[in-house]
Design a protein around this motif. Sequence first.
Motif, PDB file in Angstrom:
ATOM      1  N   SER A  95     -25.295 -15.353 -54.223  1.00 36.76           N
ATOM      2  CA  SER A  95     -26.376 -16.203 -54.660  1.00 36.76           C
ATOM      3  C   SER A  95     -27.503 -16.314 -53.613  1.00 36.76           C
ATOM      4  O   SER A  95     -27.108 -17.007 -52.511  1.00 36.76           O
ATOM      5  N   LEU A  96     -28.638 -16.028 -54.001  1.00 32.72           N
ATOM      6  CA  LEU A  96     -29.641 -16.470 -52.916  1.00 32.72           C
ATOM      7  C   LEU A  96     -30.424 -17.564 -53.756  1.00 32.72           C
ATOM      8  O   LEU A  96     -31.097 -17.137 -54.635  1.00 32.72           O
ATOM      9  N   SER A  97     -30.850 -18.401 -52.677  1.00 37.00           N
ATOM     10  CA  SER A  97     -31.579 -19.573 -53.195  1.00 37.00           C
ATOM     11  C   SER A  97     -32.932 -19.912 -52.715  1.00 37.00           C
ATOM     12  O   SER A  97     -32.921 -19.506 -51.413  1.00 37.00           O
ATOM     13  N   VAL A  98     -33.929 -20.110 -53.271  1.00 39.59           N
ATOM     14  CA  VAL A  98     -35.222 -20.415 -52.833  1.00 39.59           C
ATOM     15  C   VAL A  98     -35.537 -21.915 -53.222  1.00 39.59           C
ATOM     16  O   VAL A  98     -36.816 -22.368 -53.135  1.00 39.59           O
ATOM     17  N   GLY A  99     -34.346 -22.635 -53.066  1.00 37.99           N
ATOM     18  CA  GLY A  99     -34.742 -24.419 -53.401  1.00 37.99           C
ATOM     19  C   GLY A  99     -34.286 -24.424 -54.585  1.00 37.99           C
ATOM     20  O   GLY A  99     -32.732 -24.275 -54.826  1.00 37.99           O
ATOM     21  N   ILE A 100     -34.790 -24.820 -55.578  1.00 43.91           N
ATOM     22  CA  ILE A 100     -34.268 -25.170 -56.975  1.00 43.91           C
ATOM     23  C   ILE A 100     -33.872 -24.038 -57.713  1.00 43.91           C
ATOM     24  O   ILE A 100     -33.101 -24.160 -58.867  1.00 43.91           O
ATOM     25  N   LEU A 101     -34.300 -22.716 -57.403  1.00 47.43           N
ATOM     26  CA  LEU A 101     -33.938 -21.720 -58.039  1.00 47.43           C
ATOM     27  C   LEU A 101     -33.140 -20.730 -57.390  1.00 47.43           C
ATOM     28  O   LEU A 101     -33.227 -20.751 -55.946  1.00 47.43           O
ATOM     29  N   SER A 102     -32.243 -19.953 -58.097  1.00 45.36           N
ATOM     30  CA  SER A 102     -31.369 -18.974 -57.168  1.00 45.36           C
ATOM     31  C   SER A 102     -31.134 -17.712 -58.076  1.00 45.36           C
ATOM     32  O   SER A 102     -31.141 -17.746 -59.434  1.00 45.36           O
ATOM     33  N   ALA A 103     -30.819 -16.691 -57.582  1.00 44.60           N
ATOM     34  CA  ALA A 103     -30.252 -15.616 -58.278  1.00 44.60           C
ATOM     35  C   ALA A 103     -29.193 -14.958 -57.606  1.00 44.60           C
ATOM     36  O   ALA A 103     -28.996 -15.037 -56.579  1.00 44.60           O
ATOM     37  N   SER A 104     -28.113 -14.497 -58.612  1.00 45.20           N
ATOM     38  CA  SER A 104     -27.039 -14.020 -58.142  1.00 45.20           C
ATOM     39  C   SER A 104     -27.010 -12.304 -58.224  1.00 45.20           C
ATOM     40  O   SER A 104     -27.685 -11.888 -59.200  1.00 45.20           O
ATOM     41  N   PHE A 105     -26.437 -11.723 -57.246  1.00 44.22           N
ATOM     42  CA  PHE A 105     -26.388 -10.317 -57.279  1.00 44.22           C
ATOM     43  C   PHE A 105     -24.945  -9.816 -57.002  1.00 44.22           C
ATOM     44  O   PHE A 105     -24.141 -10.461 -55.819  1.00 44.22           O
ATOM     45  N   ASP A 106     -24.592  -8.813 -57.235  1.00 41.87           N
ATOM     46  CA  ASP A 106     -23.392  -7.984 -56.856  1.00 41.87           C
ATOM     47  C   ASP A 106     -23.535  -7.844 -55.579  1.00 41.87           C
ATOM     48  O   ASP A 106     -24.308  -7.071 -54.885  1.00 41.87           O
ATOM     49  N   ILE A 107     -22.224  -8.034 -54.616  1.00 36.63           N
ATOM     50  CA  ILE A 107     -22.194  -7.822 -53.429  1.00 36.63           C
ATOM     51  C   ILE A 107     -22.389  -6.284 -52.866  1.00 36.63           C
ATOM     52  O   ILE A 107     -22.728  -5.976 -52.029  1.00 36.63           O
ATOM     53  N   SER A 108     -21.919  -5.439 -53.959  1.00 39.94           N
ATOM     54  CA  SER A 108     -21.934  -4.070 -53.543  1.00 39.94           C
ATOM     55  C   SER A 108     -23.552  -3.357 -53.405  1.00 39.94           C
ATOM     56  O   SER A 108     -23.565  -2.554 -52.515  1.00 39.94           O
ATOM     57  N   GLY A 109     -24.698  -4.174 -53.604  1.00 43.14           N
ATOM     58  CA  GLY A 109     -25.901  -4.077 -53.234  1.00 43.14           C
ATOM     59  C   GLY A 109     -26.195  -4.516 -51.733  1.00 43.14           C
ATOM     60  O   GLY A 109     -27.374  -4.202 -51.354  1.00 43.14           O
ATOM     61  N   PHE A 110     -25.284  -4.858 -51.032  1.00 43.96           N
ATOM     62  CA  PHE A 110     -25.348  -5.437 -49.706  1.00 43.96           C
ATOM     63  C   PHE A 110     -24.755  -4.888 -48.802  1.00 43.96           C
ATOM     64  O   PHE A 110     -24.551  -5.372 -47.695  1.00 43.96           O
ATOM     65  N   ILE A 111     -23.799  -3.913 -48.907  1.00 44.76           N
ATOM     66  CA  ILE A 111     -22.963  -3.127 -48.223  1.00 44.76           C
ATOM     67  C   ILE A 111     -23.643  -2.359 -47.263  1.00 44.76           C
ATOM     68  O   ILE A 111     -23.270  -2.632 -45.924  1.00 44.76           O
ATOM     69  N   GLU A 112     -24.764  -1.742 -47.402  1.00 46.14           N
ATOM     70  CA  GLU A 112     -25.375  -1.029 -46.225  1.00 46.14           C
ATOM     71  C   GLU A 112     -26.627  -1.927 -45.919  1.00 46.14           C
ATOM     72  O   GLU A 112     -27.181  -2.581 -46.756  1.00 46.14           O
ATOM     73  N   SER A 113     -27.249  -1.621 -44.514  1.00 44.96           N
ATOM     74  CA  SER A 113     -28.397  -2.327 -44.144  1.00 44.96           C
ATOM     75  C   SER A 113     -29.688  -1.770 -44.490  1.00 44.96           C
ATOM     76  O   SER A 113     -29.564  -0.319 -44.426  1.00 44.96           O
ATOM     77  N   PRO A 114     -30.586  -2.203 -44.993  1.00 46.54           N
ATOM     78  CA  PRO A 114     -31.935  -1.323 -45.287  1.00 46.54           C
ATOM     79  C   PRO A 114     -32.694  -1.330 -44.106  1.00 46.54           C
ATOM     80  O   PRO A 114     -32.598  -2.010 -43.005  1.00 46.54           O
ATOM     81  N   GLN A 115     -33.634  -0.327 -44.179  1.00 47.57           N
ATOM     82  CA  GLN A 115     -34.390  -0.104 -43.117  1.00 47.57           C
ATOM     83  C   GLN A 115     -35.789  -0.639 -43.187  1.00 47.57           C
ATOM     84  O   GLN A 115     -36.438  -0.613 -44.346  1.00 47.57           O
ATOM     85  N   CYS A 116     -36.485  -1.255 -42.194  1.00 51.44           N
ATOM     86  CA  CYS A 116     -37.727  -1.958 -42.259  1.00 51.44           C
ATOM     87  C   CYS A 116     -38.659  -0.767 -42.680  1.00 51.44           C
ATOM     88  O   CYS A 116     -38.573   0.106 -42.274  1.00 51.44           O
ATOM     89  N   GLY A 117     -39.582  -1.068 -43.832  1.00 50.80           N
ATOM     90  CA  GLY A 117     -40.670  -0.370 -44.093  1.00 50.80           C
ATOM     91  C   GLY A 117     -40.342   0.302 -45.328  1.00 50.80           C
ATOM     92  O   GLY A 117     -41.249   0.593 -45.999  1.00 50.80           O
ATOM     93  N   CYS A 118     -39.031   0.732 -45.505  1.00 56.57           N
ATOM     94  CA  CYS A 118     -38.939   1.789 -46.606  1.00 56.57           C
ATOM     95  C   CYS A 118     -37.398   1.286 -47.328  1.00 56.57           C
ATOM     96  O   CYS A 118     -36.966   2.045 -48.123  1.00 56.57           O
ATOM     97  N   GLY A 119     -36.724   0.263 -46.860  1.00 59.31           N
ATOM     98  CA  GLY A 119     -35.453  -0.240 -47.511  1.00 59.31           C
ATOM     99  C   GLY A 119     -34.462   0.848 -47.438  1.00 59.31           C
ATOM    100  O   GLY A 119     -33.887   1.307 -46.697  1.00 59.31           O
ATOM    101  N   PHE A 120     -34.015   1.323 -48.779  1.00 56.35           N
ATOM    102  CA  PHE A 120     -32.991   2.333 -49.042  1.00 56.35           C
ATOM    103  C   PHE A 120     -33.826   3.988 -49.139  1.00 56.35           C
ATOM    104  O   PHE A 120     -33.046   4.789 -49.528  1.00 56.35           O
ATOM    105  N   ASP A 121     -35.043   3.757 -49.392  1.00 59.08           N
ATOM    106  CA  ASP A 121     -35.691   5.036 -49.847  1.00 59.08           C
ATOM    107  C   ASP A 121     -36.387   5.682 -48.635  1.00 59.08           C
ATOM    108  O   ASP A 121     -37.440   6.363 -48.863  1.00 59.08           O
ATOM    109  N   CYS A 122     -35.760   5.888 -47.439  1.00 60.68           N
ATOM    110  CA  CYS A 122     -36.616   6.269 -46.403  1.00 60.68           C
ATOM    111  C   CYS A 122     -36.696   7.789 -46.071  1.00 60.68           C
ATOM    112  O   CYS A 122     -37.485   8.202 -45.663  1.00 60.68           O
ATOM    113  N   ASN A 123     -35.862   8.629 -46.635  1.00 59.81           N
ATOM    114  CA  ASN A 123     -35.821   9.913 -46.711  1.00 59.81           C
ATOM    115  C   ASN A 123     -36.198  10.657 -48.079  1.00 59.81           C
ATOM    116  O   ASN A 123     -36.268  11.814 -48.150  1.00 59.81           O
ATOM    117  N   ASP A 124     -36.805   9.804 -48.885  1.00 58.48           N
ATOM    118  CA  ASP A 124     -37.168  10.340 -50.248  1.00 58.48           C
ATOM    119  C   ASP A 124     -38.772  10.338 -50.286  1.00 58.48           C
ATOM    120  O   ASP A 124     -39.252   9.707 -51.031  1.00 58.48           O
TER     121      ASP A 124
END
Length: 165
Positions: free
Chosen positions: A116-145
Motif C-alpha cells: 500500500s502506497l499512501s499519499v496522506g489520506i489516500l492510498s492505493a494497494s498493489f500486488d507485490i509482483s509488480g515490484f520484484i524488478e527495479s525500473p530504469q530511470c527514463g523508461c521504466g520497464f519499456d527501455c528496449n521497446d
Amino acid sequence: MTSPVALLSFLLLSLPLLYSAAPLTAYEALEQYDFPAGLLPLGVTGYTLNEDTGEFEAYLSETCSYSVEGYDLKYKSTISGKISKDKITDLKGISVKVVFFWVNIVEVTRDGDELSLSVGILSASFDISGFIESPQCGCGFDCNDIRIDEITEENKMDMVSVLSF
C-alpha cells in the motif's frame, strides 16, 4: 598449548575472512525489511541506514522519473524515511502524478502480497509482483521497446546519411 606465533598467524590469516563480506546494497537492505527491491529504481549509488532507529537515505546520481502502468513517478536524488519490517514512514523524495498534480508518497506498507502506497489520506494497494524488478530511470520497464513507427522524419534523415557512407 598453542604458541603465541601460531595464534598470531591464525588471527592474521583469518582477518580477510572476517572483513570480506561485502556490505549490503540498498536493494538488499530493502529485502532485509521484507520489501521488494523494485521500490527503488536502478542506479542507486549508495545509502545510509541507522539500524537502531530505521532512519535511512538512499542516493541516486540525479533525479529520476518514469511511467509504469499508467502512473508517472518521480524520485529526487535523495530519498529518505524510516524503515521497519513491512513499513516505511516519513518517506520523502518520491512523488506520483495524480491527474494534474504531483503528490508525495509518504508511507509504504506491506501486508502479505500487497503493498500500500499512501499519499496522506489516500492510498492505493498493489500486488507485490509488480515490484520484484527495479525500473530504469527514463523508461521504466519499456527501455528496449523501440517501435519503428516512433522514428521521426529527422531520425530517418540521420539514418539515411549514416547508411550512405
